[in-house]
Design a protein around this motif. Structure first.
Motif, PDB file in Angstrom:
ATOM      1  N   THR A 783       0.852  -1.074   0.169  1.00  0.00           N
ATOM      2  CA  THR A 783      -0.025  -0.072   0.011  1.00  0.00           C
ATOM      3  C   THR A 783       0.814   1.200   0.004  1.00  0.00           C
ATOM      4  OG1 THR A 783      -1.764  -1.199   1.428  1.00  0.00           O
ATOM      5  CG2 THR A 783      -1.730   1.136   1.194  1.00  0.00           C
ATOM      6  N   VAL A 784       0.518   2.383  -0.932  1.00  0.00           N
ATOM      7  CA  VAL A 784       1.121   3.396  -0.651  1.00  0.00           C
ATOM      8  C   VAL A 784       0.166   4.642  -0.685  1.00  0.00           C
ATOM      9  CG1 VAL A 784       2.882   2.739  -2.179  1.00  0.00           C
ATOM     10  CG2 VAL A 784       0.848   3.735  -3.386  1.00  0.00           C
ATOM     11  N   LYS A 785       0.587   5.949   0.086  1.00  0.00           N
ATOM     12  CA  LYS A 785      -0.381   6.947   0.303  1.00  0.00           C
ATOM     13  C   LYS A 785      -0.091   8.172  -0.698  1.00  0.00           C
ATOM     14  CE  LYS A 785      -1.070   5.788   5.293  1.00  0.00           C
ATOM     15  NZ  LYS A 785      -0.843   6.366   6.449  1.00  0.00           N
ATOM     16  N   LEU A 786      -1.325   8.804  -1.311  1.00  0.00           N
ATOM     17  CA  LEU A 786      -1.088   9.948  -2.103  1.00  0.00           C
ATOM     18  C   LEU A 786      -1.843  10.890  -1.488  1.00  0.00           C
ATOM     19  CD1 LEU A 786       0.036  10.306  -4.782  1.00  0.00           C
ATOM     20  CD2 LEU A 786      -2.543  10.120  -5.644  1.00  0.00           C
ATOM     21  N   PHE A 787      -1.189  12.008  -1.145  1.00  0.00           N
ATOM     22  CA  PHE A 787      -1.817  13.328  -0.288  1.00  0.00           C
ATOM     23  C   PHE A 787      -1.831  14.471  -1.054  1.00  0.00           C
ATOM     24  CE2 PHE A 787      -0.801  16.597   2.707  1.00  0.00           C
ATOM     25  CZ  PHE A 787      -1.699  16.649   3.433  1.00  0.00           C
ATOM     26  N   ASN A 788      -2.958  15.095  -0.972  1.00  0.00           N
ATOM     27  CA  ASN A 788      -3.279  16.581  -1.733  1.00  0.00           C
ATOM     28  C   ASN A 788      -2.834  17.630  -0.646  1.00  0.00           C
ATOM     29  OD1 ASN A 788      -3.772  18.885  -3.010  1.00  0.00           O
ATOM     30  ND2 ASN A 788      -6.241  18.534  -3.280  1.00  0.00           N
ATOM     31  N   GLN A 789      -1.737  18.319  -1.062  1.00  0.00           N
ATOM     32  CA  GLN A 789      -0.970  19.279  -0.185  1.00  0.00           C
ATOM     33  C   GLN A 789      -1.875  20.669  -0.066  1.00  0.00           C
ATOM     34  OE1 GLN A 789       3.005  19.538  -1.455  1.00  0.00           O
ATOM     35  NE2 GLN A 789       3.707  17.873   0.103  1.00  0.00           N
ATOM     36  N   THR A 790      -2.803  21.049  -0.991  1.00  0.00           N
ATOM     37  CA  THR A 790      -3.457  22.267  -1.099  1.00  0.00           C
ATOM     38  C   THR A 790      -4.830  22.384  -0.793  1.00  0.00           C
ATOM     39  OG1 THR A 790      -4.073  21.815  -3.587  1.00  0.00           O
ATOM     40  CG2 THR A 790      -1.941  22.770  -2.948  1.00  0.00           C
ATOM     41  N   LEU A 791      -5.702  23.251  -0.643  1.00  0.00           N
ATOM     42  CA  LEU A 791      -7.125  23.273  -0.407  1.00  0.00           C
ATOM     43  C   LEU A 791      -7.954  23.218  -1.685  1.00  0.00           C
ATOM     44  CD1 LEU A 791      -7.193  26.377   2.006  1.00  0.00           C
ATOM     45  CD2 LEU A 791      -6.870  23.981   2.456  1.00  0.00           C
ATOM     46  N   LEU A 792      -7.233  23.066  -2.989  1.00  0.00           N
ATOM     47  CA  LEU A 792      -7.939  23.034  -4.086  1.00  0.00           C
ATOM     48  C   LEU A 792      -7.995  21.403  -4.598  1.00  0.00           C
ATOM     49  CD1 LEU A 792      -6.095  25.481  -6.220  1.00  0.00           C
ATOM     50  CD2 LEU A 792      -8.211  25.695  -4.817  1.00  0.00           C
ATOM     51  N   PRO A 793      -9.194  20.966  -5.092  1.00  0.00           N
ATOM     52  CA  PRO A 793      -9.183  19.562  -5.616  1.00  0.00           C
ATOM     53  C   PRO A 793      -8.297  19.246  -6.580  1.00  0.00           C
ATOM     54  CG  PRO A 793     -11.127  20.558  -6.403  1.00  0.00           C
ATOM     55  CD  PRO A 793     -10.283  21.862  -5.279  1.00  0.00           C
ATOM     56  N   ALA A 794      -7.529  17.867  -6.764  1.00  0.00           N
ATOM     57  CA  ALA A 794      -6.677  17.393  -7.653  1.00  0.00           C
ATOM     58  C   ALA A 794      -7.121  16.239  -8.333  1.00  0.00           C
ATOM     59  CB  ALA A 794      -4.928  17.259  -6.975  1.00  0.00           C
ATOM     60  N   LYS A 795      -6.897  16.096  -9.856  1.00  0.00           N
ATOM     61  CA  LYS A 795      -7.184  15.149 -10.423  1.00  0.00           C
ATOM     62  C   LYS A 795      -5.885  14.266 -10.601  1.00  0.00           C
ATOM     63  CE  LYS A 795      -9.637  13.461 -14.620  1.00  0.00           C
ATOM     64  NZ  LYS A 795     -10.355  13.633 -15.749  1.00  0.00           N
ATOM     65  N   TYR A 796      -6.041  12.989 -10.472  1.00  0.00           N
ATOM     66  CA  TYR A 796      -4.573  12.129 -10.499  1.00  0.00           C
ATOM     67  C   TYR A 796      -4.848  10.935 -11.569  1.00  0.00           C
ATOM     68  CZ  TYR A 796      -6.565   8.640  -7.655  1.00  0.00           C
ATOM     69  OH  TYR A 796      -7.593   7.454  -6.894  1.00  0.00           O
ATOM     70  N   PHE A 797      -3.733  10.541 -12.166  1.00  0.00           N
ATOM     71  CA  PHE A 797      -3.981   9.420 -13.026  1.00  0.00           C
ATOM     72  C   PHE A 797      -2.907   8.445 -12.487  1.00  0.00           C
ATOM     73  CE2 PHE A 797      -5.366  13.005 -15.293  1.00  0.00           C
ATOM     74  CZ  PHE A 797      -6.500  12.523 -16.223  1.00  0.00           C
ATOM     75  N   TRP A 798      -3.218   7.045 -12.476  1.00  0.00           N
ATOM     76  CA  TRP A 798      -2.333   6.195 -11.979  1.00  0.00           C
ATOM     77  C   TRP A 798      -2.429   4.845 -12.971  1.00  0.00           C
ATOM     78  CZ3 TRP A 798       1.192   6.050  -7.883  1.00  0.00           C
ATOM     79  CH2 TRP A 798       1.749   4.984  -7.433  1.00  0.00           C
ATOM     80  N   GLU A 799      -1.611   4.767 -13.966  1.00  0.00           N
ATOM     81  CA  GLU A 799      -1.885   3.744 -15.097  1.00  0.00           C
ATOM     82  C   GLU A 799      -3.108   3.779 -15.714  1.00  0.00           C
ATOM     83  OE1 GLU A 799      -0.808  -0.170 -13.524  1.00  0.00           O
ATOM     84  OE2 GLU A 799       1.288   0.124 -13.266  1.00  0.00           O
ATOM     85  N   GLU A 800      -4.146   2.724 -15.482  1.00  0.00           N
ATOM     86  CA  GLU A 800      -5.380   2.982 -16.163  1.00  0.00           C
ATOM     87  C   GLU A 800      -6.364   3.582 -15.082  1.00  0.00           C
ATOM     88  OE1 GLU A 800      -6.083  -0.906 -17.429  1.00  0.00           O
ATOM     89  OE2 GLU A 800      -4.595  -0.870 -18.890  1.00  0.00           O
ATOM     90  N   VAL A 801      -5.779   4.021 -13.894  1.00  0.00           N
ATOM     91  CA  VAL A 801      -6.788   4.595 -13.035  1.00  0.00           C
ATOM     92  C   VAL A 801      -6.903   6.086 -12.901  1.00  0.00           C
ATOM     93  CG1 VAL A 801      -7.818   4.504 -10.444  1.00  0.00           C
ATOM     94  CG2 VAL A 801      -7.004   2.322 -11.653  1.00  0.00           C
ATOM     95  N   SER A 802      -7.947   6.863 -12.823  1.00  0.00           N
ATOM     96  CA  SER A 802      -7.781   8.419 -12.723  1.00  0.00           C
ATOM     97  C   SER A 802      -9.038   8.597 -11.708  1.00  0.00           C
ATOM     98  CB  SER A 802      -8.050   8.963 -13.840  1.00  0.00           C
ATOM     99  OG  SER A 802      -9.361   8.748 -14.640  1.00  0.00           O
ATOM    100  N   ASP A 803      -8.883   9.491 -10.926  1.00  0.00           N
ATOM    101  CA  ASP A 803     -10.022  10.175  -9.849  1.00  0.00           C
ATOM    102  C   ASP A 803      -9.320  11.516  -9.605  1.00  0.00           C
ATOM    103  OD1 ASP A 803     -12.267  10.364  -8.458  1.00  0.00           O
ATOM    104  OD2 ASP A 803     -11.753   8.516  -7.241  1.00  0.00           O
ATOM    105  N   PHE A 804     -10.538  12.203  -8.532  1.00  0.00           N
ATOM    106  CA  PHE A 804     -10.435  13.348  -7.920  1.00  0.00           C
ATOM    107  C   PHE A 804      -9.947  12.935  -6.358  1.00  0.00           C
ATOM    108  CE2 PHE A 804     -12.688  15.216 -11.653  1.00  0.00           C
ATOM    109  CZ  PHE A 804     -12.211  16.296 -11.837  1.00  0.00           C
ATOM    110  N   LEU A 805      -8.977  14.072  -6.183  1.00  0.00           N
ATOM    111  CA  LEU A 805      -8.480  13.905  -4.569  1.00  0.00           C
ATOM    112  C   LEU A 805      -8.693  15.216  -4.086  1.00  0.00           C
ATOM    113  CD1 LEU A 805      -7.019  12.245  -2.461  1.00  0.00           C
ATOM    114  CD2 LEU A 805      -4.653  13.435  -3.285  1.00  0.00           C
ATOM    115  N   GLY A 806      -9.602  15.130  -2.984  1.00  0.00           N
ATOM    116  CA  GLY A 806      -9.938  16.274  -2.425  1.00  0.00           C
ATOM    117  C   GLY A 806      -8.838  17.101  -1.672  1.00  0.00           C
ATOM    118  N   GLN A 807      -9.329  18.234  -1.211  1.00  0.00           N
ATOM    119  CA  GLN A 807      -8.366  19.394  -0.604  1.00  0.00           C
ATOM    120  C   GLN A 807      -7.785  18.518   0.705  1.00  0.00           C
ATOM    121  OE1 GLN A 807     -10.122  22.948   0.130  1.00  0.00           O
ATOM    122  NE2 GLN A 807     -11.961  22.084   1.492  1.00  0.00           N
ATOM    123  N   GLN A 808      -6.687  18.573   0.744  1.00  0.00           N
ATOM    124  CA  GLN A 808      -5.968  17.807   1.900  1.00  0.00           C
ATOM    125  C   GLN A 808      -6.391  16.586   2.264  1.00  0.00           C
ATOM    126  OE1 GLN A 808      -5.939  21.038   5.091  1.00  0.00           O
ATOM    127  NE2 GLN A 808      -4.361  22.293   4.023  1.00  0.00           N
TER     128      GLN A 808
END
Length: 1461
Positions: A783-808
């Motif tokens: 398991t690995v952890k992915l962290f959003n450091q800002t107050l803005l939502p961020a969209k990420y892509f990991w190989e074939e998976v993509s999604d939004f990561l909320g603020q912080q």
């Protein structure tokens, strides 16, 4: 001039007064002192020139003496001095003159007649001993002819009155009564057949007749003849005389004394002494001749001037005192040196005439350090002998270190020191690139000059046990070229028994300890003579060598710069605004031994960090204040390391700076907006203020929250914000209005976002992922952890998976992997994967290792014909067993060839005979290499490791690639690559002077090898690192016999038939026919090669011929290596020529060069060349030069050497002085050279004749060359020619003189012309050796005592004479001529005249000039003024001297000089 005249006048007056007083004593008798008579009248007034005293305003006798001189003329007939003849007038001053002539010497005692016989070596004569006449006052005031005539007249007048009175008129008790009156008469001399004859007269002064009997002398050298009497019977009447003739016939040139006894009837006989004396030669040799000091084993030549100051010639012979008297002079009269160890004198026999001089050479060669002396006897031909003592002191070299600045050091226990050094000097630790010095005071304890030079050597450090001394015989000296020590002066001459100061400089360049030994080397120190063999002085050859006299060990260390920052870390507290410059002060202390130069760096990326002052110099033990300027570029925490570069220091000084920065701060004056109840469709406007609380401008933006819009499913916000964004200045305010449009009936509560402008930023909490404890076939997850450091939502892509990561927010991701069976091998502990085995691993960069990366490398330093073994480790990580098979292709061993060898045990293969057969069988396929695996098949159990040895055999170099096929079970197959490089071998050769060596090259390979040779020279301390080579075409093209390239006819696009071994054969078998196929060969056109730099290519001094040669397969060939010595610079005594030769190997056969994919044999620069190291030592062509004198080749010549003994015959055109020059070849090779010397110097002769080699060059001036074999010598005679042409340089100005010519003027009056040049010894290698040659030509210097002679007014026809002195102030004789001007010479009246008109002036002695009197006569012919010029010329180019003469005639009698009447 006046003072000299007064002194002479006083001397003449004193002599005259003493003469008059003596006459009174004779007349009065013994009672003279009791009478008390007054002194005689002073004669000074008659001896001094009153006019001269008046002319110079001095008091003269005429001023205080009142009586006048009677003016009377001299009588022409009779002047009587007898008391009885008083009627004649007596002239006082004439009487004085007469008495000064006749009675200037005291009379001899009565009855004693002295006869003096003077004789010379060539003409003997006998003369009576008489007194010399005193110079009268009026001598210079008369002409010579008139003076002689007057003297004859006065003598005749005196003889007329000087008759004997009859003794009977005098009673016996009176003054003259009873005394014998015998007067010395005029001497009579005449030559009779080479004998000296003298006649004496005996006069009877008694009153009766006498019989005379003469008893002859007893000496055989004297003989007396029969007497001549006035009558018969041998009776002499009163007043009559008789004569006897005495003959002198000497046997030797000695002095003789005897007497004649005259007997008469008187009671007492008359004794007449006879003397025959030859004025002896007088030599100016000291009784003790001190040669000074000389080193033991050396030779010192000392010259003593021997001058004959006597009036006779003399022949002299020098011999040791112990051989006197000799049986005969031929036994002791040697040619060359007369020896009496350790001294020698030459010449042993010599002859000197009056005023002749010569140089007596004394050679001193001590064999022991002590004071030595020997006594020699000098015998003259007049039978006189004298002893002279020759002394000298033998010295040994002795240098003493008196003091060192700061004192000497002592080694610490266990500290390594030089075993030969006598002193230790230690410097305090210094910083790099600094300089410090110490003063050394060294004393030369000997009394000999010692030429020296310093050299710096590496220390000889030998491990010694306690109380053990080192073996100095095994000490080897090596120059320390990297030393940090130096001395000033580094060469020169140590004066005898003098203290000398030297400066020892320590200037380290690197951060390390320095250890050297400084040696003071004395040049040309003679070797002490062997006690077993004593060499004669005349034939001794003093061998000299450079000797190390003093060794001083010097040590110095370096330390890094000691710098201290105060503080060394600057942490700025609190939060600071970005863009604002923050200043902080700090100090830097320099605790080093020297000053430093610093330069601070600068940081300008985002944050700005800098220091003022930026650069400068900081002295030792001082500090400097700095100011740090820190400007933040972005909010947050900032940490920086600011470097300060210190000159000559490797490590910089680091200042650590930390600070926290913040951006602008904004505030809203209302916490919320409450719009109240709003009617549908109505718009409501509300305002509020935004204030910037910071001193920085701020960007802002306001909008409705996107989350609130998403909850209401609205895309457009009902709020209108004006302005929605902008920039606020520092401490500024802004009014914002919010407009709401009510479109729906609802209760609305939302959020207005007030944010600075940002961008999303996402990071992983861990950058590494490690799988542990995984098994075959079992999936593994992490398991690995992915962290959003800002107050803005961020969209990420990991190989074939993509999604939004909320603020912080933080997101957990799972990663899975499936392990499988894999094999690995280890080479010396390193783990690697074999291709064909699947192994999957992942990290932040997922990568699958390909099978092509697997390589079993045998290395690039495999020697030819060597056997190399590598280990392959197979590891089974599975829990099941797996069979395996290993085989290589195409370089496998032949099965048929190994049929008879494989059954042998492994330990038996190690035997040499079996091993050779085994290797030959493996390499029988002719491919150059074979790989053999042991074991090659087997079963790998679960979790088992198996070590497999892969052995490579070779007989041909090249780069070989093979596939090691590993079959595991039936499913996996691994191809493992094998690589190997075989290299050639080298040889070593050393050469000498123009020497050639033949080197045989053996080729043990199965291919023909073409060798291309290049020679290189190595240079020390060269900073070049790499060599770049650019080639167009082949590296080493084929050349013909004339070294011309041969163009290749092969086309690069031509298809060649080569072996195709890319195909992997099947397991069942393979045939060689399957591996043949067409392969396209592409040739390289341009190639670039970079190699490490070792030397510079050059065919000098090493050269190899031929440069290209083909060595056949299994055969051999020969090349020749020659060495030609370099030409050394003048300051280098020895050089080592280090070089090497590289033989680049090429393969002309295409098949031998490459088999694509399997065999690649590099050639040219691609393969390590065959190397031969070359070494030779070169010493300069140098002859040892020995001269006659220690002072060098210096000639001392006189211009008067051109004047012959008879000057009237003219002047010689050439005079030659010759010195000897001894040349010795101390090297180990014969030297060809020629000697060049220009006029006025010349090489007169060479003994022995060494002109054995003639140059065949086109230049005619080279002429013949001389050949001198090793350890042989030759004697060269160098001459200096004094010619009339050289005398012309003495009067030229300095700017017109040729190079090497100077005119020297000394204070004592000497004038010399210096000629200096170099005797050039030109060797066959065009190097030269210079021997300074100097000649000093002493030229005469004429001067006149005055420049003008004024006769003033003279009486007509009366001749006046003045004396002028011609002076010679030089040490050279002068032949001069005085001439009147042309008009006066042709004047018949002869107003002016000079006498003499020519003559020779000898060289001055005792710093007093020699002079001759030049009489100038003036006779006025009328009452007019006369003027003329006398010019005194020298025949040796002297500057003429002019004398102005003038006078005036007058008929007035008051100008008549009565003394000339």
């Amino acid at each position: 001039m006046v003072e000299k005249h007064i002194i002479q006048a006083r001397a003449r007056a004193t002599a005259e007064e003493e003469r008059a007083l003596n006459m009174l004593k004779v007349d009065v008798g013994e009672d003279f002192h009791n009478i008390g008579l007054p002194p005689v009248k002073s004669s000074f007034r008659w001896c001094v020139d009153n006019d001269l005293l008046k002319k110079h305003n001095l008091i003269c006798p005429e001023d205080y003496i009142t009586d006048r001189i009677p003016i009377t003329k001299a009588p022409k007939e009779h002047i009587s001095t007898s008391p009885r003849d008083q009627k004649h007038t007596e002239i006082p001053h004439l009487r004085k003159t007469l008495d000064s002539i006749l009675y200037n010497a005291p009379a001899p005692p009565p009855k004693l007649l002295y006869l003096t016989l003077n004789f010379a070596s060539h003409s003997l004569f006998v003369s009576k001993k008489s007194s010399s006449s005193h110079k009268s006052v009026w001598k210079d005031d008369m002409h010579k002819a008139d003076r002689e005539q007057d003297r004859v007249y006065l003598a005749r007048l005196e003889n007329r009155h000087n008759y004997l009175k009859n003794p009977r008129f005098f009673p016996p008790n009176t003054l003259n009564g009873g005394k014998s009156l015998i007067f010395l008469q005029k001497k009579v001399e005449r030559m009779i057949a080479g004998r000296k004859v003298m006649t004496i007269e005996l006069q009877n002064v008694t009153s009766v007749c006498r019989h005379v009997r003469v008893i002859p002398p007893s000496t055989p050298a004297f003989a007396i003849g029969l007497g001549k009497f006035p009558g018969e019977g041998g009776i002499v009447a009163p007043g009559m005389t008789c004569q006897y003739t005495i003959q002198f016939i000497p046997e030797y040139l000695a002095d003789y004394e005897d007497y004649i006894l005259v007997e008469t009837q008187a009671p007492y006989s008359l004794l007449v002494p006879i003397e025959a004396r030859r004025p002896p030669p007088v030599l100016t040799l000291p009784r003790i001749m001190d040669c000074g000091s000389c080193l033991v084993g050396g030779v010192k030549m000392t010259e003593f001037v021997c001058r004959n100051e006597g009036s006779s010639n003399g022949k002299f012979c020098i011999m040791p005192k112990k051989v006197w008297p000799p049986p005969n002079f031929r036994a002791v009269a040697t040619i060359g040196f007369v020896e009496q160890g350790p001294f020698g004198i030459q010449p042993a026999v010599f002859e000197l005439g009056p005023d002749q001089a010569m140089l007596l050479e004394v050679m001193f060669s001590p064999s022991s350090p002590e004071n030595l002396k020997q006594t020699f006897t000098i015998v003259c031909d007049n039978c006189q002998i004298n002893d002279i003592t020759v002394t000298g002191s033998g010295q040994l070299i002795a240098l003493e270190l008196l003091s060192v600045t700061g004192g000497e050091s002592h080694p610490a226990p266990g500290e390594p020191t030089d075993i030969a050094a006598q002193h230790l000097i230690r410097f305090d630790p210094q910083n790099p690139h600094t300089t410090t010095e110490k003063k050394l005071l060294i004393r030369n304890s000997t009394h000999v000059e010692l030429p020296f030079y310093w050299q710096i050597m590496k220390p000889n450090l030998q491990p010694l046990m306690p109380e053990e001394t080192g073996d100095l015989a095994k000490v080897k000296y090596h120059l320390d070229v990297e030393s940090a020590f130096s001395l000033n002066p580094n060469l020169g001459i140590l004066q005898p028994h003098t203290d000398h100061e030297f400066i020892l400089i320590y200037a380290p360049q690197e951060l390390k300890d320095y250890h050297s030994v400084i040696q003071i080397v004395l040049r040309d120190i003679p070797e002490p003579p062997s006690s077993e063999k004593q060499v004669m002085l005349g034939n001794s050859e003093s061998k000299t060598d450079d000797v190390i006299a003093l060794e001083i060990e010097v040590k110095g260390s370096t330390e890094p710069f000691q710098l201290l920052l105060e503080p060394y870390v600057i942490i700025i507290p609190g939060e600071n605004f970005i863009g604002v410059n923050i200043k902080k002060a700090f100090k830097m202390w320099n605790n080093s031994k020297s000053s430093i130069k610093y330069t601070w760096g600068k940081i300008s990326a985002c944050d700005i960090v800098e220091v003022e002052p930026h650069t400068g110099v900081l002295e030792a033990n001082e500090f400097c204040e700095f100011e740090l300027n820190f400007t933040g570029g972005k909010p947050g925490y900032a940490s920086h390391n600011l470097h300060c570069k210190i000159e000559h220091s490797v490590e910089p000084v680091v200042l650590h700076v930390e600070a926290a920065f913040k951006g602008p701060a904004l505030s809203i004056d209302v916490p919320s907006l409450h719009l109240g109840l709003i009617k549908l469709g109505q718009n409501v406007l509300s305002t509020f203020e935004i204030q910037n609380l910071s001193q920085l401008p701020a960007w802002w933006r306001m909008q409705e929250s996107q989350a609130c819009l998403a909850e209401r499913n609205e895309d457009v916000s009902p709020f209108t914000i004006q302005p929605s964004d902008g920039e606020l200045p520092p401490l500024g305010k802004c009014s914002v209005s919010v407009l709401f449009r009510s479109l729906l009936c609802q209760r609305l509560q939302t959020v207005l976002d007030f944010l600075p402008i940002q961008t999303p930023q996402v990071c992983l909490m861990s950058s590494h992922l490690v799988f542990s404890e995984i098994y075959i076939g079992v999936p593994a997850q992490a398991t690995v952890k992915l962290f959003n450091q800002t107050l803005l939502p961020a969209k990420y892509f990991w190989e074939e998976v993509s999604d939004f990561l909320g603020q912080q927010n933080c997101l957990m991701l799972e990663i899975s992997t499936l392990p499988k069976l894999f094999l690995c091998y280890e080479e010396r502990g390193m783990l690697a994967l074999i291709s064909g085995v699947t192994f999957i691993f992942s990290d932040e960069k997922q990568m699958l290792q390909s099978p092509q990366d697997l390589l079993l490398d045998f290395g690039s330093e495999v020697a030819l014909k060597s056997i190399v073994t590598r280990q392959l480790i197979l590891t089974n990580h599975a829990g099941i067993d797996a069979p395996f098979t290993l085989e290589s292709f195409p370089f496998t061993s032949s099965t048929a060839s190994l049929t008879n060898l494989i059954p042998f045990p492994r330990n038996l293969i190690k035997c040499s005979s079996v091993l050779s057969a085994f290797v030959l069988a493996l390499l029988s396929h002719g491919r150059g290499v074979a790989f053999h695996a042991q074991p090659s098949t087997g079963t790998l159990k679960a979790f088992q490791q198996l070590i497999i040895e892969i052995t490579a055999y070779n007989n041909m170099w090249g780069e070989y690639h093979d596939d090691l096929i590993c079959r595991v079970g039936e499913a996996f197959c691994s191809d493992h690559q094998i690589c190997m490089i075989g290299l050639g071998f080298g040889a070593h050769v050393s050469g000498g002077d123009t020497v050639s060596r033949c080197i045989r090259l053996n080729n043990p390979t199965p291919c023909d090898i073409r060798m291309d040779w290049k020679t290189y020279n190595q240079e020390k301390d060269n900073e070049k690192l790499v060599d770049l080579f650019l080639f167009y075409g082949p590296h080493f093209p084929i050349k013909d016999v004339d070294e011309n390239e041969i163009e290749s006819n092969a086309s690069t696009s031509k298809t060649e038939i080569m072996l195709n071994w890319d195909k992997i054969p099947s397991k069942e078998g393979r045939s060689d026919s399957e591996v043949w196929g067409p392969v396209n060969k592409q040739q390289k056109i341009i190639s670039v090669i970079i190699e490490a730099h070792e030397g510079f290519p050059s065919d000098y001094p090493y050269c190899i011929t031929p440069t290209q040669i083909v060595v056949p397969a299994g055969g051999s060939a020969s090349v020749h290596i020659s060495f030609t010595p370099l030409v050394l610079p003048e300051l280098i005594n020895k050089i080592e020529c280090e070089g090497y030769a590289l033989g680049f190997m090429s393969l002309d056969s295409k098949l031998a060069q490459e088999i694509p994919g399997k065999v690649t044999r590099s050639y040219g620069y691609g393969v390590a060349p065959l190397r031969m190291d070359l070494q030779a030592f070169i010493k300069p062509a140098l002859l040892t030069v020995e001269m006659d004198h220690d002072g060098g080749m210096v000639f001392h010549s006189m211009a008067s050497d051109l004047i012959p003994n008879q000057p009237l015959s003219g002047v010689l055109t050439d005079s030659v002085i010759t010195h000897n020059l001894k040349l010795t070849n101390s090297t180990e090779a014969p030297l060809h050279f020629r000697i060049l010397l220009s006029v006025p110097f010349a090489v007169s002769s060479i003994d022995p004749n060494r002109s054995l080699k003639t140059s065949h060059s086109d230049r005619e001036e080279q002429g013949k060359q001389l050949l001198l074999h090793p350890q042989q010598n030759m004697l060269v005679k160098v001459s200096f020619h004094t010619t009339l042409e050289l005398l012309t340089y003495q009067n030229l100005p300095a700017d017109q003189l040729l190079s090497g010519i100077k005119v020297l003027q000394f204070e004592n009056g000497d004038r010399k012309v210096e000629f200096s040049q170099n005797l050039v010894i030109e060797y066959s290698n065009e190097t030269t050796q210079l021997v300074p040659v100097t000649a000093y030509l002493t030229v005469p210097l004429l001067e006149l005592s005055c420049e003008t002679v004024d006769f003033e007014t003279c009486f007509v026809d009366q001749t006046r004479t003045e004396d002028v002195f011609v002076l010679n102030r030089s040490k050279c004789r002068c032949y001069w001529t005085a001439l009147l001007d042309q008009q006066e010479r042709h004047n018949n009246n002869q107003v002016f005249s000079i006498c003499p008109t020519r003559g020779i002036l000898e060289a001055h002695e005792a710093s007093l000039p020699t002079k001759v009197t030049l009489k100038i006569s003036f006779t006025a012919r009328s009452n007019v003024e006369y003027e003329t010029t006398v010019t005194v010329f020298g025949m040796l180019g002297e500057k003429p001297c002019k004398l102005q003469i003038r006078g005036r005639g007058s008929y007035d009698e008051k100008y008549e000089d009565l003394r000339l009447i």
